[in-house]
Design a protein around this motif. Structure first.
Motif, PDB file in Angstrom:
ATOM      1  N   ARG A 311       0.819  -1.224   0.000  1.00 53.84           N
ATOM      2  CA  ARG A 311       0.000   0.000   0.000  1.00 53.84           C
ATOM      3  C   ARG A 311       0.851   1.271   0.000  1.00 53.84           C
ATOM      4  O   ARG A 311       0.432   2.288  -0.520  1.00 53.84           O
ATOM      5  CB  ARG A 311      -0.892   0.013   1.246  1.00 53.84           C
ATOM      6  CG  ARG A 311      -1.900  -1.117   1.320  1.00 53.84           C
ATOM      7  CD  ARG A 311      -3.137  -0.821   0.517  1.00 53.84           C
ATOM      8  NE  ARG A 311      -4.183  -1.801   0.775  1.00 53.84           N
ATOM      9  CZ  ARG A 311      -5.446  -1.668   0.383  1.00 53.84           C
ATOM     10  NH1 ARG A 311      -5.811  -0.595  -0.286  1.00 53.84           N
ATOM     11  NH2 ARG A 311      -6.339  -2.596   0.636  1.00 53.84           N
ATOM     12  N   THR A 312       2.009   1.214   0.639  1.00 56.42           N
ATOM     13  CA  THR A 312       2.762   2.436   0.910  1.00 56.42           C
ATOM     14  C   THR A 312       4.027   2.582   0.068  1.00 56.42           C
ATOM     15  O   THR A 312       4.735   3.567   0.189  1.00 56.42           O
ATOM     16  CB  THR A 312       3.185   2.475   2.390  1.00 56.42           C
ATOM     17  OG1 THR A 312       4.098   1.401   2.642  1.00 56.42           O
ATOM     18  CG2 THR A 312       1.983   2.343   3.305  1.00 56.42           C
ATOM     19  N   THR A 385      -8.107   4.580  -0.981  1.00 53.36           N
ATOM     20  CA  THR A 385      -6.779   3.982  -1.059  1.00 53.36           C
ATOM     21  C   THR A 385      -5.735   4.889  -0.419  1.00 53.36           C
ATOM     22  O   THR A 385      -4.816   4.422   0.262  1.00 53.36           O
ATOM     23  CB  THR A 385      -6.410   3.681  -2.524  1.00 53.36           C
ATOM     24  OG1 THR A 385      -7.430   2.867  -3.107  1.00 53.36           O
ATOM     25  CG2 THR A 385      -5.085   2.961  -2.621  1.00 53.36           C
ATOM     26  N   ALA A 389      -3.673   3.825   2.822  1.00 53.76           N
ATOM     27  CA  ALA A 389      -2.204   3.854   2.787  1.00 53.76           C
ATOM     28  C   ALA A 389      -1.662   4.570   4.015  1.00 53.76           C
ATOM     29  O   ALA A 389      -0.669   4.142   4.627  1.00 53.76           O
ATOM     30  CB  ALA A 389      -1.721   4.540   1.511  1.00 53.76           C
TER      31      ALA A 389
END
Length: 703
Positions: A311-312, A385, A389
């Motif tokens: 995600r990051t 999203t 994140a």
């Protein structure tokens, strides 16, 4: 066997199990209940992370015989919000048979292709890569969670020793291995060799626990996490986080103001290929980290848990901001170089780790931006999203804090991180995702958002994927509109700001709030309106000034602020004025209103000239007689217009319908459709135009 100690304390996770409620459920129902309880607390697992399972006896629909069915969270689900249809169901005996087809670790990915052949009862929910991790454990109920406290232990250089120290024989430890068939076999081997264990810590990954009943499994999971929480709390008591504070956090209003200034600048630099939506988080954990002495050492190490860096990205971008000086302009001046350096490093990471069959490099821009004294900014293709994140990076911060308190934090090696990020199975999942909607990644600011046309416009743009900010002076109507749209779409996509368009400071504040909530703006729908009717000799100056103030000056103020934001982003923009047939065709007893609407139209023409070189398009929608849901057609205005035509107020709508050339009523949704066209790519080559939505009125023909 030595059992982990019991713990107590207000910081610990409570058991929320309600046995009376659970007793009313069947076994899959108890699995869902357990899953939702676990997923509701981000200390237990992050959004979309972890999975749960139960092995349930059911009738085979083909043979009528009892068979064992594995119920396990399906691909892409979230344990906290999933429903019963979120579970994949598979024949346990067929899953066992897959062991005979397994050709070894170098071929484990091919085993995913066999999972659909194990499906029970034609369940369309796809099984996830974690299915073997549950299938081959000899326990009825299994939880796999990503608790910050346990990952903090799992992500230290001495995680094996720490796990032993904290849990004794009750919880085992397995070295890092990417999720898949091989890890499933390793878990099975561990369980066979340690029959008294209640779970296992996976290095740099998370926690597995199990039990004979749904309740046993749930309460074991809670207890084991609480042991880690208590252990870390004891070790961190009184100790400064991350080596102590290097810079102090600014006041909350200053933090938001700086975020509002920075976010459009970042968005403009990373959003040319694909528009991005931003999220700002200045929670205590983020502020502790970005203001710490250890920020520069820990941030480049990246995250540990696979779910985190999917995600990051593997690491964040730390912006060189000094809150003591508050010099945001110097940070902005350095953004091009900072982002370019990040892209170059991401390219190095990709090239040094890629395999012959790796997917093409994805977007190399940062997702997470850390600003000392201010907080954390995240950008992604949609608001949810971006927000998630940020939540994941807060999880990573908590992990680093705990790991550093009991040892030294260790992120995943770059190659292991790459092999997760560019896993062919992950790429296949990305390719199956639906294509973005037409206005995905766009942000629309809509004045008069609490009224009929404003609400319909927001609904129409949101249905095409846009985030919407509703602005209105009527606070009650605004909140109703926000609540309705949030329910229909999501709370992530909708914001509201009380706003008087004639108040210069309020307009600037409203646009700044849009920037800090979503990262910027792409679309302005100027729709705030009033109504008035009087013969010229009885038109008071206050009426004249009110019309000009709201319908001309208000449109000027909102447009000016939008232009400033559009130019800072340098991504173009779309402005749509909701004017009126009366701006082109005079009406009796409405000189103030008609003149102000004419001013709107000419202002739009002027702005179209000014904005063209920056890719800012300005167009006008001219409705006529939109009575449905309209606030301006209530009360005196309806009565005044009816009097002007010498008829009863209730006859007015039919009068307008019959007056039109097409003999049709004009509805808010009709106007919204025109706005969607002028705001979207279908009209990308149109500016300075007027689109009449009046069912036909020869007086208002523009040519």
């Amino acid at each position: 066997m030595s059992e982990a100690p019991q713990t107590s304390g207000s910081h610990l996770l409570p058991s929320l199990w309600d046995e009376a409620h659970a007793a009313t459920l069947d076994e899959p129902g108890r699995l869902l209940y357990r899953s939702n309880l676990l997923g509701a607390d981000k200390r237990i697992t992050n959004y979309g992370g972890g999975n749960t399972s139960a092995k349930v006896t059911a009738k085979d629909p083909l043979t009528g015989r009892d068979v064992t069915v594995l119920w396990v969270k399906g691909s892409g689900g979230d344990v906290g919000t999933m429903q019963r249809d979120g579970f994949a169901t598979l024949y346990q005996d067929r899953l066992e048979a897959l062991k005979g087809l397994y050709r070894g670790a170098e071929h484990e990915d091919e085993m995913v292709g066999y999972l659909p052949h194990c499906t029970f009862a034609l369940n369309p929910r796809a099984a996830s890569i974690d299915t073997p991790l549950h299938a081959y454990l000899p326990y009825t109920h299994v939880d796999h969670m990503h608790p910050d406290a346990v990952i903090a232990i799992a992500a230290t250089a001495t995680s094996r020793e720490l796990t032993r120290e904290i849990y004794g024989d009750e919880i085992g430890w397995l070295p890092w291995r990417r999720p898949g068939f091989e890890l499933g076999l390793a878990l099975s081997d561990f369980a066979r060799e340690h029959p008294d264990a209640k779970g296992v810590v996976l290095e740099s990954h998370g926690l597995f626990t199990w039990g004979d009943t749904a309740r046993d499994c749930y309460e074991t999971t809670i207890r084991i996490i609480n042991v880690a929480i208590a252990f870390l709390a004891e070790r961190t008591a009184g100790a400064p986080a991350f080596g102590g504070r290097r810079v102090a956090a600014l006041a909350a209003n200053e933090r938001r103001a700086i975020a509002a200034r920075l976010m459009p600048e970042i968005r403009g630099r990373i959003g040319r290929e694909e528009r991005k939506i931003g999220h700002f988080d200045d929670c205590p954990a983020a502020l502790d980290f970005v203001g710490s002495n250890d920020l520069s050492r820990l941030a480049p190490l990246g995250t540990s848990c696979p779910d985190h860096f999917l995600r990051t990205k593997i690491r964040p971008l730390v912006l060189d901001f000094d809150p003591a000086t508050g010099d945001v302009e110097t940070v902005i001046a350095g953004l091009d170089a900072a982002i370019a350096a990040y892209r170059a490093d991401y390219g190095r990471y990709y090239e040094s780790c890629r395999h012959g069959d790796s997917p093409a490099m994805r977007d190399p821009n940062p997702v997470v931006y850390l600003v000392p004294g201010v907080g954390m900014i995240t950008f992604a293709r949609d608001k949810a999203t971006a927000r998630i994140a940020g939540e994941f990076y807060v999880n990573a911060i908590n992990v680093m804090r705990g790991a550093e308190a009991v040892g030294s934090y260790r992120g995943l090696p770059e190659q292991e991180a790459f092999d997760i990020e560019y896993w062919l199975l992950e790429e296949a999942k990305l390719q199956r995702m639906p294509k973005p909607k037409a206005l995905a990644g766009r942000i629309a600011f809509i004045t008069g958002g609490g009224g009929g046309i404003g609400r319909a416009t927001a609904e129409r743009l949101a249905s095409d994927g846009a985030c919407v900010v509703l602005a209105d002076i009527d606070a009650e109507a605004l909140e109703r509109a926000k609540a309705d749209l949030s329910k229909r779409f999501s709370t992530d996509m909708v914001r509201a700001v009380a706003l008087d368009v004639t108040d210069e400071a309020a307009v600037a504040h409203g646009m700044a709030e849009t920037a800090v909530e979503f990262g910027g703006a792409d679309i302005l729908v100027s729709n705030a309106g009033i109504s008035s009717s009087a013969p010229i000799e009885t038109t008071e100056l206050s009426m004249w000034n009110r019309n000009i103030g709201i319908l001309a000056t208000g449109y000027f103020l909102v447009s000016r602020e939008a232009f400033r934001l559009f130019r800072r982003q340098d991504l173009g923009g779309a402005v749509v004025f909701i004017a009126s047939k009366n701006g082109l065709a005079a009406s009796p007893n409405a000189a103030a209103y008609c003149t102000a609407k004419a001013a709107e139209i000419h202002l739009a023409r002027c702005l179209a000239l000014e904005g063209a070189e920056a890719g800012i398009r300005v167009n006008v929608v001219n409705p006529d007689a939109v009575l449905q849901g309209s606030k301006i057609w209530t009360g005196e205005w309806r009565e005044q217009r009816a009097a002007a035509y010498n008829m009863a107020p209730e006859e007015l709508e039919e009068h307008y319908r019959k007056r039109s050339m097409l003999k049709r009523s004009v509805l808010p949704a009709d106007v919204a459709e025109a706005v969607a066209f002028l705001a979207g790519e279908a009209s990308a080559k149109s500016t300075g135009n007027i689109l009449n939505v009046d069912a036909g009125n020869a007086q208002s023909f523009t040519r």
